[in-house]
Design an enzyme around this catalytic site. Structure first.
Site, PDB file in Angstrom:
ATOM      1  N   ILE A  62     -58.239   2.114  71.213  1.00 23.31           N
ATOM      2  CA  ILE A  62     -57.088   3.027  71.344  1.00 23.31           C
ATOM      3  C   ILE A  62     -57.327   4.107  72.402  1.00 23.31           C
ATOM      4  CG2 ILE A  62     -56.048   2.670  69.062  1.00 23.31           C
ATOM      5  CD1 ILE A  62     -57.479   5.377  68.245  1.00 23.31           C
ATOM      6  N   THR A 136     -55.806  12.367  56.254  1.00 15.87           N
ATOM      7  CA  THR A 136     -56.607  12.496  55.036  1.00 15.87           C
ATOM      8  C   THR A 136     -56.467  13.876  54.398  1.00 15.87           C
ATOM      9  OG1 THR A 136     -58.914  12.588  54.305  1.00 15.87           O
ATOM     10  CG2 THR A 136     -58.532  13.148  56.587  1.00 15.87           C
ATOM     11  N   ASP A 137     -56.744  13.932  53.100  1.00 16.05           N
ATOM     12  CA  ASP A 137     -56.731  15.229  52.417  1.00 16.05           C
ATOM     13  C   ASP A 137     -57.938  16.090  52.814  1.00 16.05           C
ATOM     14  OD1 ASP A 137     -58.712  13.798  51.081  1.00 16.05           O
ATOM     15  OD2 ASP A 137     -57.891  14.109  49.072  1.00 16.05           O
ATOM     16  N   GLU A 138     -58.947  15.464  53.447  1.00 18.54           N
ATOM     17  CA  GLU A 138     -60.168  16.222  53.787  1.00 18.54           C
ATOM     18  C   GLU A 138     -59.898  17.326  54.807  1.00 18.54           C
ATOM     19  OE1 GLU A 138     -63.782  14.123  54.367  1.00 18.54           O
ATOM     20  OE2 GLU A 138     -63.303  12.625  52.855  1.00 18.54           O
ATOM     21  N   TYR A 162     -66.114  14.475  60.627  1.00 20.11           N
ATOM     22  CA  TYR A 162     -64.995  13.544  60.388  1.00 20.11           C
ATOM     23  C   TYR A 162     -63.704  14.313  60.127  1.00 20.11           C
ATOM     24  CZ  TYR A 162     -61.756  10.720  57.618  1.00 20.11           C
ATOM     25  OH  TYR A 162     -60.616  10.125  57.125  1.00 20.11           O
ATOM     26  N   LYS A 166     -60.189  14.592  62.255  1.00 17.49           N
ATOM     27  CA  LYS A 166     -58.870  14.198  61.732  1.00 17.49           C
ATOM     28  C   LYS A 166     -57.912  15.399  61.781  1.00 17.49           C
ATOM     29  CE  LYS A 166     -57.667  10.766  60.148  1.00 17.49           C
ATOM     30  NZ  LYS A 166     -57.106   9.513  60.744  1.00 17.49           N
ATOM     31  N   ASN A 192     -58.998   6.279  48.835  1.00 17.49           N
ATOM     32  CA  ASN A 192     -58.475   4.964  48.479  1.00 17.49           C
ATOM     33  C   ASN A 192     -59.589   4.068  47.956  1.00 17.49           C
ATOM     34  OD1 ASN A 192     -55.730   4.066  50.647  1.00 17.49           O
ATOM     35  ND2 ASN A 192     -56.347   6.105  50.047  1.00 17.49           N
ATOM     36  N   ASP A 296     -78.421  15.481  48.498  1.00 11.10           N
ATOM     37  CA  ASP A 296     -76.966  15.652  48.664  1.00 11.10           C
ATOM     38  C   ASP A 296     -76.542  15.435  50.119  1.00 11.10           C
ATOM     39  OD1 ASP A 296     -74.424  16.131  47.853  1.00 11.10           O
ATOM     40  OD2 ASP A 296     -74.723  18.244  47.300  1.00 11.10           O
TER      41      ASP A 296
HETATM   42  P1  NAD Z   1     -61.847   1.706  58.200  1.00 10.64           P
HETATM   43  O1  NAD Z   1     -63.072   2.337  58.757  1.00 10.64           O
HETATM   44  O2  NAD Z   1     -61.986   0.701  57.103  1.00 10.64           O
HETATM   45  O3  NAD Z   1     -61.030   0.990  59.373  1.00 10.64           O
HETATM   46  C1  NAD Z   1     -60.858   1.577  60.627  1.00 10.64           C
HETATM   47  C2  NAD Z   1     -60.314   0.513  61.574  1.00 10.64           C
HETATM   48  O4  NAD Z   1     -60.093   1.136  62.850  1.00 10.64           O
HETATM   49  C3  NAD Z   1     -61.301  -0.639  61.822  1.00 10.64           C
HETATM   50  O5  NAD Z   1     -60.613  -1.870  61.793  1.00 10.64           O
HETATM   51  C4  NAD Z   1     -61.863  -0.355  63.201  1.00 10.64           C
HETATM   52  O6  NAD Z   1     -62.245  -1.521  63.908  1.00 10.64           O
HETATM   53  C5  NAD Z   1     -60.665   0.325  63.868  1.00 10.64           C
HETATM   54  N1  NAD Z   1     -61.087   1.201  64.970  1.00 10.64           N
HETATM   55  C6  NAD Z   1     -62.063   2.148  64.956  1.00 10.64           C
HETATM   56  N2  NAD Z   1     -62.167   2.719  66.176  1.00 10.64           N
HETATM   57  C7  NAD Z   1     -61.218   2.143  66.964  1.00 10.64           C
HETATM   58  C8  NAD Z   1     -60.824   2.317  68.310  1.00 10.64           C
HETATM   59  N3  NAD Z   1     -61.434   3.197  69.115  1.00 10.64           N
HETATM   60  N4  NAD Z   1     -59.798   1.574  68.795  1.00 10.64           N
HETATM   61  C9  NAD Z   1     -59.170   0.660  67.988  1.00 10.64           C
HETATM   62  N5  NAD Z   1     -59.522   0.434  66.723  1.00 10.64           N
HETATM   63  C10 NAD Z   1     -60.530   1.172  66.201  1.00 10.64           C
HETATM   64  O7  NAD Z   1     -60.920   2.916  57.770  1.00 10.64           O
HETATM   65  P2  NAD Z   1     -59.906   3.033  56.535  1.00 10.64           P
HETATM   66  O8  NAD Z   1     -60.654   3.506  55.355  1.00 10.64           O
HETATM   67  O9  NAD Z   1     -59.071   1.808  56.461  1.00 10.64           O
HETATM   68  O10 NAD Z   1     -59.009   4.261  57.048  1.00 10.64           O
HETATM   69  C11 NAD Z   1     -57.864   4.044  57.864  1.00 10.64           C
HETATM   70  C12 NAD Z   1     -57.206   5.376  58.180  1.00 10.64           C
HETATM   71  O11 NAD Z   1     -56.836   6.027  56.965  1.00 10.64           O
HETATM   72  C13 NAD Z   1     -58.108   6.360  58.924  1.00 10.64           C
HETATM   73  O12 NAD Z   1     -57.330   7.034  59.868  1.00 10.64           O
HETATM   74  C14 NAD Z   1     -58.605   7.309  57.840  1.00 10.64           C
HETATM   75  O13 NAD Z   1     -58.886   8.574  58.380  1.00 10.64           O
HETATM   76  C15 NAD Z   1     -57.398   7.341  56.923  1.00 10.64           C
HETATM   77  N6  NAD Z   1     -57.681   7.610  55.494  1.00 10.64           N
HETATM   78  C16 NAD Z   1     -58.619   6.884  54.817  1.00 10.64           C
HETATM   79  C17 NAD Z   1     -58.811   7.119  53.468  1.00 10.64           C
HETATM   80  C18 NAD Z   1     -59.820   6.325  52.660  1.00 10.64           C
HETATM   81  O14 NAD Z   1     -60.029   6.630  51.489  1.00 10.64           O
HETATM   82  N7  NAD Z   1     -60.437   5.288  53.203  1.00 10.64           N
HETATM   83  C19 NAD Z   1     -58.043   8.087  52.798  1.00 10.64           C
HETATM   84  C20 NAD Z   1     -57.104   8.818  53.547  1.00 10.64           C
HETATM   85  C21 NAD Z   1     -56.913   8.559  54.883  1.00 10.64           C
HETATM   86  O1  DAU Z   2     -60.446  11.920  50.773  1.00 10.69           O
HETATM   87  C1  DAU Z   2     -60.119  10.920  51.691  1.00 10.69           C
HETATM   88  C2  DAU Z   2     -61.369  10.426  52.377  1.00 10.69           C
HETATM   89  O2  DAU Z   2     -62.081   9.628  51.427  1.00 10.69           O
HETATM   90  C3  DAU Z   2     -61.086   9.613  53.630  1.00 10.69           C
HETATM   91  O3  DAU Z   2     -60.458  10.431  54.580  1.00 10.69           O
HETATM   92  C4  DAU Z   2     -62.374   9.015  54.208  1.00 10.69           C
HETATM   93  O4  DAU Z   2     -62.061   8.178  55.318  1.00 10.69           O
HETATM   94  C5  DAU Z   2     -63.051   8.194  53.137  1.00 10.69           C
HETATM   95  O5  DAU Z   2     -64.288   7.705  53.613  1.00 10.69           O
HETATM   96  C6  DAU Z   2     -63.268   9.036  51.872  1.00 10.69           C
HETATM   97  O6  DAU Z   2     -64.286  10.072  52.111  1.00 10.69           O
HETATM   98  P1  DAU Z   2     -65.384  10.442  51.013  1.00 10.69           P
HETATM   99  O7  DAU Z   2     -66.519  11.050  51.690  1.00 10.69           O
HETATM  100  O8  DAU Z   2     -64.761  11.178  49.888  1.00 10.69           O
HETATM  101  O9  DAU Z   2     -65.730   8.935  50.478  1.00 10.69           O
HETATM  102  P2  DAU Z   2     -67.136   8.243  50.136  1.00 10.69           P
HETATM  103  O10 DAU Z   2     -66.803   6.924  49.491  1.00 10.69           O
HETATM  104  O11 DAU Z   2     -68.057   8.231  51.293  1.00 10.69           O
HETATM  105  O12 DAU Z   2     -67.755   9.199  49.030  1.00 10.69           O
HETATM  106  C7  DAU Z   2     -67.046   9.480  47.823  1.00 10.69           C
HETATM  107  C8  DAU Z   2     -67.881  10.471  47.030  1.00 10.69           C
HETATM  108  O13 DAU Z   2     -69.068   9.798  46.559  1.00 10.69           O
HETATM  109  C9  DAU Z   2     -68.384  11.641  47.847  1.00 10.69           C
HETATM  110  O14 DAU Z   2     -68.400  12.804  47.023  1.00 10.69           O
HETATM  111  C10 DAU Z   2     -69.817  11.267  48.219  1.00 10.69           C
HETATM  112  C11 DAU Z   2     -70.257  10.431  47.052  1.00 10.69           C
HETATM  113  N1  DAU Z   2     -71.221   9.338  47.338  1.00 10.69           N
HETATM  114  C12 DAU Z   2     -70.904   8.470  48.340  1.00 10.69           C
HETATM  115  C13 DAU Z   2     -71.748   7.419  48.645  1.00 10.69           C
HETATM  116  C14 DAU Z   2     -71.424   6.452  49.761  1.00 10.69           C
HETATM  117  C15 DAU Z   2     -72.364   9.191  46.580  1.00 10.69           C
HETATM  118  O15 DAU Z   2     -72.628   9.969  45.644  1.00 10.69           O
HETATM  119  N2  DAU Z   2     -73.181   8.138  46.869  1.00 10.69           N
HETATM  120  C16 DAU Z   2     -72.940   7.260  47.881  1.00 10.69           C
HETATM  121  O16 DAU Z   2     -73.769   6.341  48.117  1.00 10.69           O
END
Ligand code: NAD
Ligand code: DAU
Length: 360
Positions: A62, A136-138, A162, A166, A192, A296
């Site tokens: 992108i 994201t809510d972060e 991160y 965002k 999610n 942590d």
């Molecule tokens: P993910 O890491 O699983 O997927 C990201 C995708 O983006 C991958 O397919 C990767 O190949 C592609 N990508 C990365 N860099 C790129 C680039 N430079 N050009 C084109 N493609 C690229 O992420 P996800 O968990 O599916 O999250 C998707 C979106 O939702 C993100 O914007 C994230 O910030 C947001 N989001 C995620 C969560 C969550 O809990 N996972 C929650 C809220 C919002």
């Molecule tokens: O809130 C939305 C966000 O949720 C998204 O924007 C991000 O893309 C997504 O990665 C996610 O972020 P978190 O940091 O909350 O998700 P993660 O699964 O990495 O961690 C969830 C919680 O668990 C966090 O408090 C850290 C903790 N954790 C995580 C891992 C990977 C552990 O305790 N042990 C672990 O091994």
């Protein structure tokens, strides 16, 4: 018929969204999935839809203005849903630059290319063309343990590289809306979980490790709180915001499902024991002794919790999948897709890409 440009459609949420959209609209939409295929992008996630005539895949970064403009020039796109991002907080702590590159610069390129394709000579935009930025809510920072929620009006206070990247991308979208009246929405969603989630994230990591009898790493005291939402509910919310939301508005999306990390781990262990038959050799691996407290995360946000009041009042969206049901569906999916997990953890999905796309 709408033509969607979906960025990051080979990732976790993007691929679930594409499945959701084809399930809902069938042949009445077209989707062009633009993805760079980083470590997190996996075309195996889309195996069952890759031959649909109304779906196509473009491998592109992108940040590559020429490649993105070429997609707009070739296709008559009237919907952009922008998922592509570096998404993992721990990786952002190790290597912040790529987060700024993709999440900030990449979003600027997406906005610029859409603006160039959609702007009319008088500075207005083609009617019914819309850009949805998935965030994201972060961006709102961290809540106290004993109360409070994130609202759309909560000031931004990101902590990790991160969430800072965002937040910056959200600000750019807001700037385009304010300056050019660029037709967009922003959604800010909580954590999610569900099928196709890369096992660097808490829930798939715990499921995968527990089945293999590997340690379950808990950061800090395990009492950090996240608000978990089943991914299909998120996909539905995105579609509803884009079709029914007021342009230029932000909508928070959340599951009303706050849980401490340690609670999540216990629920997963209990559910695994419940679902695995006595005869399954993996059942013996699933014990509470695997739980291991580790150092942590730096700057670890204590609590996230979304108030999804606006999206409910204005659009009628509510989370539909209760956590107990969603986690069972997720575990069942991982049981049925052992091969997917093996490929993802061994990097074999890159071979899948080569075999599927080297001649195209
Ligand atoms: P993910 O890491 O699983 O997927 C990201 C995708 O983006 C991958 O397919 C990767 O190949 C592609 N990508 C990365 N860099 C790129 C680039 N430079 N050009 C084109 N493609 C690229 O992420 P996800 O968990 O599916 O999250 C998707 C979106 O939702 C993100 O914007 C994230 O910030 C947001 N989001 C995620 C969560 C969550 O809990 N996972 C929650 C809220 C919002
Ligand atoms: O809130 C939305 C966000 O949720 C998204 O924007 C991000 O893309 C997504 O990665 C996610 O972020 P978190 O940091 O909350 O998700 P993660 O699964 O990495 O961690 C969830 C919680 O668990 C966090 O408090 C850290 C903790 N954790 C995580 C891992 C990977 C552990 O305790 N042990 C672990 O091994």
């Amino acid at each position: 018929m709408h033509t969607y440009l979906v960025t990051g459609g080979a990732g976790f949420i993007g691929s679930n969204y594409i499945h959701y959209m084809f399930k809902k609209y069938g042949d009445d939409i077209r989707i062009i999935n633009v993805d760079k295929l980083t470590y997190a992008g996996n075309l195996e996630n889309l195996k069952d839809i890759e031959n649909r005539p109304n779906y196509s895949f473009v491998r592109a970064d992108i940040c590559d203005k020429d490649a993105i403009s070429a997609v707009f020039a070739k296709e008559d796109i009237d919907r952009v849903v922008h998922f592509a991002a570096e998404s993992h907080v721990d990786r952002s702590i190790e290597s912040p630059e790529v987060f700024v590159q993709t999440n900030v610069l990449g979003t600027a390129v997406m906005l610029n290319c859409a603006k160039a394709a959609w702007e009319l000579p008088d500075g207005t935009f083609k009617p019914d063309h819309k850009f949805l930025h998935v965030s994201t809510d972060e961006v709102y920072g961290s809540l106290e343990e004993d109360g409070g929620y994130f609202y759309e009006t909560t000031p931004y206070a990101p902590h990790s590289p991160y969430s800072a990247s965002k937040a910056s991308s959200d600000m750019l979208v807001k700037a385009y809306m304010d300056t050019y009246k660029f037709p967009a929405n922003i959604t800010n969603c909580s954590n999610n979980y569900g099928p196709f989630q890369f096992p660097e994230k808490l829930i798939p990591l715990i499921i995968n490790n527990a089945l293999q009898g590997k340690k379950l790493p808990v950061y800090g005291d395990g009492k950090n709180v996240r608000d978990w939402l089943y991914v299909e509910d998120h996909a539905k919310a995105i579609d509803m915001v884009q079709e029914k939301g007021r342009l230029f508005e932000t909508y928070n999306i959340g599951g009303h499902n706050e849980k401490q990390n340690i609670q999540i781990i216990h629920i997963i262990l209990d559910t695994l024991r419940e679902m695995l038959p006595e005869s399954d050799p993996r059942r013996a691996n699933v014990t509470d002794d695997l739980i291991t407290y580790v150092t942590d995360r730096k700057g670890h946000d204590r609590r996230y919790a979304i108030a999804p009041d606006k999206i409910k009042a204005e659009i009628g969206w509510e989370p539909e999948t209760m956590f107990e049901q969603g986690i069972r569906k997720t575990i069942q999916w991982f049981f049925e897709n052992e091969e997917w997990m093996k490929n993802v953890t061994s990097g074999d999905y890159e071979k899948y890409y080569d075999s599927m796309y080297s001649n195209r």
